[in-house]
Design a protein around this motif. Structure first.
Motif, PDB file in Angstrom:
ATOM      1  N   ASP A 296       6.399  -8.948  -6.648  1.00  0.00           N
ATOM      2  CA  ASP A 296       5.763  -7.633  -6.778  1.00  0.00           C
ATOM      3  C   ASP A 296       4.399  -7.720  -7.448  1.00  0.00           C
ATOM      4  OD1 ASP A 296       7.194  -5.634  -5.505  1.00  0.00           O
ATOM      5  OD2 ASP A 296       8.819  -5.833  -6.973  1.00  0.00           O
ATOM      6  N   ALA A 297       4.356  -8.457  -8.507  1.00  0.00           N
ATOM      7  CA  ALA A 297       3.095  -8.584  -9.243  1.00  0.00           C
ATOM      8  C   ALA A 297       2.043  -9.263  -8.373  1.00  0.00           C
ATOM      9  CB  ALA A 297       3.325  -9.396 -10.520  1.00  0.00           C
ATOM     10  N   TYR A 298       2.501 -10.249  -7.583  1.00  0.00           N
ATOM     11  CA  TYR A 298       1.574 -10.980  -6.725  1.00  0.00           C
ATOM     12  C   TYR A 298       0.971 -10.058  -5.667  1.00  0.00           C
ATOM     13  CZ  TYR A 298      -0.289 -14.915  -4.043  1.00  0.00           C
ATOM     14  OH  TYR A 298      -1.129 -15.793  -3.410  1.00  0.00           O
ATOM     15  N   VAL A 299       1.826  -9.270  -5.023  1.00  0.00           N
ATOM     16  CA  VAL A 299       1.354  -8.348  -3.986  1.00  0.00           C
ATOM     17  C   VAL A 299       0.372  -7.343  -4.591  1.00  0.00           C
ATOM     18  CG1 VAL A 299       2.064  -6.445  -2.479  1.00  0.00           C
ATOM     19  CG2 VAL A 299       3.336  -8.602  -2.456  1.00  0.00           C
ATOM     20  N   ASP A 300       0.714  -6.802  -5.772  1.00  0.00           N
ATOM     21  CA  ASP A 300      -0.182  -5.846  -6.436  1.00  0.00           C
ATOM     22  C   ASP A 300      -1.557  -6.467  -6.650  1.00  0.00           C
ATOM     23  OD1 ASP A 300       2.007  -4.303  -6.479  1.00  0.00           O
ATOM     24  OD2 ASP A 300       2.150  -4.079  -8.660  1.00  0.00           O
TER      25      ASP A 300
ATOM     26  N   LEU B   3      -7.466  -2.106  -2.660  1.00  0.00           N
ATOM     27  CA  LEU B   3      -6.414  -1.171  -2.252  1.00  0.00           C
ATOM     28  C   LEU B   3      -5.574  -0.796  -3.471  1.00  0.00           C
ATOM     29  CD1 LEU B   3      -5.158  -3.059   0.915  1.00  0.00           C
ATOM     30  CD2 LEU B   3      -6.190  -0.785   0.946  1.00  0.00           C
ATOM     31  N   ASP B   4      -5.170   0.449  -3.530  1.00  0.00           N
ATOM     32  CA  ASP B   4      -4.335   0.906  -4.636  1.00  0.00           C
ATOM     33  C   ASP B   4      -2.898   0.441  -4.395  1.00  0.00           C
ATOM     34  OD1 ASP B   4      -2.889   2.221  -6.526  1.00  0.00           O
ATOM     35  OD2 ASP B   4      -3.910   4.154  -6.238  1.00  0.00           O
ATOM     36  N   PRO B   5      -2.331  -0.389  -5.291  1.00  0.00           N
ATOM     37  CA  PRO B   5      -0.957  -0.873  -5.089  1.00  0.00           C
ATOM     38  C   PRO B   5       0.066   0.258  -4.998  1.00  0.00           C
ATOM     39  CG  PRO B   5      -2.036  -2.091  -6.863  1.00  0.00           C
ATOM     40  CD  PRO B   5      -2.950  -0.962  -6.504  1.00  0.00           C
ATOM     41  N   ALA B   6      -0.319   1.447  -5.430  1.00  0.00           N
ATOM     42  CA  ALA B   6       0.595   2.591  -5.313  1.00  0.00           C
ATOM     43  C   ALA B   6       0.951   2.860  -3.847  1.00  0.00           C
ATOM     44  CB  ALA B   6      -0.043   3.831  -5.933  1.00  0.00           C
ATOM     45  N   PHE B   7       0.100   2.378  -2.912  1.00  0.00           N
ATOM     46  CA  PHE B   7       0.336   2.639  -1.488  1.00  0.00           C
ATOM     47  C   PHE B   7       1.087   1.502  -0.803  1.00  0.00           C
ATOM     48  CE2 PHE B   7      -3.849   5.148  -1.731  1.00  0.00           C
ATOM     49  CZ  PHE B   7      -3.170   6.275  -2.175  1.00  0.00           C
ATOM     50  N   LYS B   8       1.686   0.610  -1.575  1.00  0.00           N
ATOM     51  CA  LYS B   8       2.201  -0.592  -0.926  1.00  0.00           C
ATOM     52  C   LYS B   8       3.431  -0.354  -0.067  1.00  0.00           C
ATOM     53  CE  LYS B   8       4.718  -2.704  -4.736  1.00  0.00           C
ATOM     54  NZ  LYS B   8       4.532  -3.766  -5.733  1.00  0.00           N
ATOM     55  N   ARG B   9       4.082   0.798  -0.241  1.00  0.00           N
ATOM     56  CA  ARG B   9       5.244   1.066   0.589  1.00  0.00           C
ATOM     57  C   ARG B   9       4.873   1.824   1.871  1.00  0.00           C
ATOM     58  NH1 ARG B   9       9.280  -0.920  -0.989  1.00  0.00           N
ATOM     59  NH2 ARG B   9      10.671   0.335   0.290  1.00  0.00           N
TER      60      ARG B   9
END
Ligand SMILES: Nc1ncnc2c1ncn2[C@@H]1O[C@H](COP(=O)(O)OP(=O)(O)OP(=O)(O)O)[C@@H](O)[C@H]1O
Ligand SMILES: Nc1ncnc2c1ncn2[C@@H]1O[C@H](COP(=O)(O)OP(=O)(O)OP(=O)(O)O)[C@@H](O)[C@H]1O
Ligand code: SF4
Ligand code: SF4
Ligand SMILES: [Mg+2]
Ligand SMILES: [Mg+2]
Lengths: 328, 345
Positions: free
Chosen positions: B154-158, B166-172
């Motif tokens: 998760d931390a890596y993707v963020d 890109l805002d990690p809030a949109f990762k889903r």
């Protein structure tokens, strides 16, 4: 001075979609003088094409022209019958599209299409029509037009196809041509050839042109006047040199600033933050607000377009002054 | 350490280029269409045709460099880019990565090299799986290749998303829920997540609006310094290439016609085609001027003109140009050009 070819006043074209009303064109006004070229620029979705379609009466449902006047040689196109419009279209007013196949019929030979187009609006013999077709192909720089006339569209390169589409638009020496990104998909040497031909035509035939593009550099070399659209509205317009040399609207300034050649090689490009808003349920106030470096309280209200300098109109509460803060 | 790995270390220490192409060619057989096949069966003299998409190209890309590759449609830019990126085998010639012939690599080494070379395309949408969430698009490959553990995922993707703006809030979210510019950022985040050192960008900003294009170009330039990246930047937009390249390579119908430092190409182009190309580019500085015109159409790559491919359109063409293919040779320090005019003086 003669009456302008086209005068668009407070044009509003909206799309009534299930998700809501899309104000694709909202309070757009401009004038195109005889023999002049107006460059209509703006980014994707800003309403350039819908403006063009509104003028020639080709807006399809759920879209509708909901307000304003489109005065073509003094006649309001927004109020004439479909039949009158059909008679003008392809005759006095022509449109050229990015994809020439919007104009060309793939299953008909070029000569058939061109001769039919001539005969649709003019009572001449087939031989005279053929001669006219040959002449116009020559005008757009097509070598050996006789041979070309016998071909089908798919036998041409993209650039040649676009030339044929332009030739068809020219068949009746229209008073107004609306060109919607006709060279965007072409290679730069081919684009250069077509722009050169178009420039020559505008100068010699007195035809007025609306040249729609997202490319400021094309407009710089081609147009007399420029109108910049953002989110369905014209935010700035005026003489091309005046606007490009000293933009007054923060958006125009930002757009010019982000062109790579306006920046020092290798330095970060000046960029406009954020992205274009959705036209669906635009919040009130200036549509550029969330991206604008000059935004202030006042911008929560809607700016009207006004003449700030002679011949220079801008829709902004805090325009850049002539002297300071210009994009370099 | 394996033998090749040792050799590679030695080559890198000796300053071997990131990529070197020697005499690379790529041909495609143009298959007959249905009508053609019928005609052939009936005895008509139709044959499958060969496209020389890339014709005997030498190219060196040094570590840390941005090389711009320009030319008009069909000249072979994408084909060359795909060979450089290792996703298309050449018909002829040798590709060296870090000084080593890629054909001599073991399977494991080849995989590692492929991971370190990433490609970014014009249409990010077409290359993003519409049914995958952004987090998985970005994180899948690093997980598969063991660059990240489940725990650190998760931390890596963020981090990858944030780095690409890109805002990690949109990762889903799914790709269709993003704008064109944001989708290009997803493509960039995905490419960088596997820690490449070399990026091939094929028209990566061509589909974007000017203001968004500027954002993405700035991102490319920032990442270059941050991550010490090397780029092959393919574009038909000379303004873009001029802005961010150190060196520029110009192709015409499968061949490199000129190659030089960016300042040189734009200030003192040698090849008549380069000169024509530069003269045709609309400039925002120009005002109501006559557009300069190069005559003629771009010939079909199926049947390129003899000798110098540019001769039917070249204002300086001589008899010799129809007969003899000009070779690419140095005309000034660092500047190479393939034109017979350079022999005349
Ligand atoms: N049939 C339609 N239904 C709903 N909205 C539409 C329709 N056609 C156009 N629009 C909307 O109208 C707006 C203006 O579109 P338009 O095609 O005029 O933009 P444009 O400036 O020509 O953009 P581009 O540079 O991408 O061609 C867009 O937001 C678009 O989504
Ligand atoms: N898979 C393929 N099969 C057959 N021909 C191909 C294939 N890929 C490319 N070609 C041909 O090779 C030539 C070079 O194509 P390529 O896509 O490399 O050009 P390009 O310079 O990238 O053009 P563009 O600017 O249009 O992207 C073209 O004539 C093309 O039709
Ligand atoms: S009105 Fe305000 S927000 Fe809009 S462009 Fe002008 S300064 Fe910016
Ligand atoms: S070799 Fe001849 S045809 Fe080719 S670019 Fe030089 S002068 Fe022109
Ligand atoms: Mg449009
Ligand atoms: Mg390509």
């Amino acid at each position: 001075m003669a009456a302008p070819t086209l005068e668009v006043r407070n044009l509003r074209t909206h799309f009534f979609t299930r998700a809501g009303v899309v104000k694709a064109v909202d309070d757009v006004s401009f004038t195109v003088e005889r023999g002049k070229v107006l460059g209509l620029v703006g980014e994707s979705g800003s309403g350039k094409s819908v403006t063009g379609f509104s003028i020639i009466g080709l807006v399809d449902p759920p879209g509708r022209v909901v307000g304003g006047q489109i005065l073509f040689q003094g006649r309001d196109l927004a109020r004439i019958s479909e039949e009158e419009m059909r008679d003008l279209r392809g005759n006095r007013i022509a449109m050229i599209f990015q994809d020439p196949m919007m104009t060309l019929n793939p299953v008909l030979r070029v000569d058939t299409q061109m001769i039919e187009t001539v005969l649709a609006h003019k009572k001449v013999s087939a031989e005279e029509a053929r001669q006219r077709a040959r002449d116009t192909l020559g005008m757009v720089g097509i070598p050996s037009p006789d041979e070309r006339l016998k071909s089908y569209p798919h036998q041409f390169s993209g650039g040649m196809r676009q030339r044929v589409a332009i030739a068809i638009a020219l068949l009746h020496e229209p008073d107004l041509i609306i060109a919607d990104e006709p060279t965007t998909a072409l290679d730069v040497t081919i684009q250069g050839q077509i722009l050169a031909e178009v420039q020559k035509l505008a100068a010699t035939t007195g035809t007025s042109l609306i040249w729609i593009t997202h490319d400021l550099s094309v407009v710089a070399g081609l147009a007399d006047d420029i109108a910049v659209m953002y989110a369905g509205r014209i935010v700035e317009k005026g003489d091309v040199s005046a606007v490009l040399d000293a933009p007054l609207h923060p958006y125009t300034s930002g757009l010019i600033g982000s062109v790579p050649s306006r920046n020092k090689r290798g330095e970060p490009l000046r960029q406009i933050p954020g992205m274009t808003p959705s036209l669906l349920n635009l919040p009130p106030g200036c549509a550029f607000r969330s991206r604008c470096p000059r935004a202030a309280e006042a911008c929560l209200a809607e700016p009207e377009i006004r003449e700030l300098l002679p011949g220079r109109q801008v829709r902004c509460f805090h325009p850049l002054s002539e002297t300071s803060e210009q994009a370099a | 350490m394996s033998e090749t790995a040792t050799a590679r270390r030695a080559a890198l220490d000796a300053g071997a280029p990131m990529v070197e192409l020697r005499g690379i060619s790529r041909r495609f057989e143009k298959k007959l269409d249905f009508a053609g096949r019928i005609a052939q069966r009936l005895g008509a003299p139709v044959r499958e045709e060969t496209v020389h998409a890339v014709d005997n190209v030498d190219l060196t890309i040094r570590k840390g460099e941005v090389v711009g590759l320009v030319g008009e449609s069909g000249c072979g830019k994408s084909t060359l880019g795909r060979m450089v990126a290792g996703i298309l085998p050449p018909s002829d010639g040798t590709i060296l990565r870090d000084g080593i012939d890629v054909l001599s690599l073991s399977a494991a080494e080849a995989r590692e090299i492929n991971l370190r070379t990433q490609m970014i395309f014009q249409d990010p949408y077409a290359s993003l799986n519409p049914r995958m969430r952004v987090a998985d698009i970005v994180g899948e490959a690093p997980l598969v290749h063991g660059l990240v553990t489940r725990a650190g995922y998760d931390a890596y993707v963020d981090e990858q998303m944030r780095r690409a703006g890109l805002d990690p809030a949109f990762k889903r979210r799914y790709p269709h829920q993003f704008s064109g510019g944001q989708r290009q950022r997803i493509g960039i985040a995905r490419a960088l997540a596997v820690k490449p050192d070399f990026i091939v960008c094929d028209e990566a900003v061509a589909a974007l609006d000017v203001s968004i294009q500027a954002q993405i170009l700035n991102l490319f330039m920032r990442l270059r310094t941050e991550l010490d990246l090397t780029y092959l930047f393919i574009s038909h937009d000379l303004g873009v290439v001029e802005h961010l390249s150190d060196r520029v390579v110009i192709m015409y119908l499968g061949r490199v016609v000129e190659e030089a430092p960016a300042e040189t190409v734009f200030a003192r182009p040698n090849h008549p085609y380069t000169q024509s190309l530069l003269a045709s580019v609309p400039r925002i500085e120009s005002r109501k001027r006559a557009f300069s015109v190069v005559k003629g159409e771009i010939p079909s790559p199926l049947n390129p003109p003899s000798g110098c491919h540019f001769h039917p359109r070249c204002p300086h063409a001589m008899e010799r140009c129809k007969l003899e293919k000009p070779v690419l040779k140095e005309v000034a320090p660092g500047q190479r050009s393939a034109c017979h005019l350079n022999d005349a003086a």
